[in-house]
Design a protein around this motif. Structure first.
Motif, PDB file in Angstrom:
ATOM      1  N   GLY A  30      41.034  39.663  50.220  1.00 23.22           N
ATOM      2  CA  GLY A  30      40.503  38.943  49.070  1.00 23.22           C
ATOM      3  C   GLY A  30      39.029  39.244  48.847  1.00 23.22           C
ATOM      4  O   GLY A  30      38.270  39.463  49.784  1.00 23.22           O
ATOM      5  N   LYS A  31      38.620  39.275  47.589  1.00 26.17           N
ATOM      6  CA  LYS A  31      37.238  39.579  47.240  1.00 26.17           C
ATOM      7  C   LYS A  31      36.411  38.297  47.186  1.00 26.17           C
ATOM      8  O   LYS A  31      36.924  37.211  46.918  1.00 26.17           O
ATOM      9  CB  LYS A  31      37.176  40.235  45.869  1.00 26.17           C
ATOM     10  N   LEU A  32      35.112  38.439  47.423  1.00 25.56           N
ATOM     11  CA  LEU A  32      34.199  37.317  47.250  1.00 25.56           C
ATOM     12  C   LEU A  32      33.930  37.123  45.766  1.00 25.56           C
ATOM     13  O   LEU A  32      33.624  38.079  45.057  1.00 25.56           O
ATOM     14  CB  LEU A  32      32.879  37.569  47.970  1.00 25.56           C
ATOM     15  N   LYS A  33      34.060  35.903  45.293  1.00 23.14           N
ATOM     16  CA  LYS A  33      33.788  35.579  43.902  1.00 23.14           C
ATOM     17  C   LYS A  33      32.804  34.427  43.864  1.00 23.14           C
ATOM     18  O   LYS A  33      32.931  33.455  44.592  1.00 23.14           O
ATOM     19  CB  LYS A  33      35.075  35.159  43.173  1.00 23.14           C
ATOM     20  N   ARG A  34      31.819  34.545  43.000  1.00 26.62           N
ATOM     21  CA  ARG A  34      30.809  33.504  42.892  1.00 26.62           C
ATOM     22  C   ARG A  34      31.318  32.364  42.032  1.00 26.62           C
ATOM     23  O   ARG A  34      31.900  32.571  40.973  1.00 26.62           O
ATOM     24  CB  ARG A  34      29.544  34.083  42.274  1.00 26.62           C
ATOM     25  N   GLU A  35      31.053  31.155  42.489  1.00 24.80           N
ATOM     26  CA  GLU A  35      31.412  29.969  41.725  1.00 24.80           C
ATOM     27  C   GLU A  35      30.243  29.614  40.816  1.00 24.80           C
ATOM     28  O   GLU A  35      29.275  30.347  40.725  1.00 24.80           O
ATOM     29  CB  GLU A  35      31.741  28.832  42.687  1.00 24.80           C
ATOM     30  N   GLY A  84      33.327  31.848  46.805  1.00 24.08           N
ATOM     31  CA  GLY A  84      34.694  31.598  47.235  1.00 24.08           C
ATOM     32  C   GLY A  84      35.356  32.946  47.472  1.00 24.08           C
ATOM     33  O   GLY A  84      34.749  34.002  47.334  1.00 24.08           O
ATOM     34  N   ARG A  85      36.596  32.939  47.836  1.00 30.30           N
ATOM     35  CA  ARG A  85      37.299  34.185  48.104  1.00 30.30           C
ATOM     36  C   ARG A  85      38.661  34.153  47.400  1.00 30.30           C
ATOM     37  O   ARG A  85      39.348  33.146  47.433  1.00 30.30           O
ATOM     38  CB  ARG A  85      37.495  34.355  49.610  1.00 30.30           C
TER      39      ARG A  85
END
Length: 94
Positions: free
Chosen positions: A62-67, A73-74
């Motif tokens: 899973g990729k890191l995603k900015r909230e 988050g991931r």
């Protein structure tokens, strides 16, 4: 034994994969992470009534995603299977 519907989740479509479908008769599926190559082969053959020649699998982290805040988050981990079909067989995509 697991059901074929629980092993094969969805067909993945992208530009690269659609080129592979046309040129090399390969299809890409999102599959259950605990499924092995033999289970994937049997599930695809049962669901689509085709003959599978080869199965390649890959685990996608899973990729890191900015909230909204400065937290990250991931996205979820998943497993892909690239399935090569016998010459002449085809999966109809509607």
């Amino acid at each position: 034994m697991k059901s074929a519907y629980t092993i094969v989740k969805t067909l993945i479509l992208s530009e690269k994969i659609s080129r592979e479908m046309e040129k090399a008769n390969r299809y890409c599926f999102k599959v259950e992470p605990s499924a092995n190559k033999l289970e994937i082969k049997q599930a695809v053959e049962q669901l689509f009534k085709v003959h599978v020649v080869k199965v390649n699998t890959m685990r996608r982290k899973g990729k890191l995603k900015r909230e909204r805040a400065a937290r990250y988050g991931r996205t979820s981990f998943h497993k892909r299977a690239i399935v090569t079909l016998k010459a002449g067989d085809k999966i109809e995509i509607v």
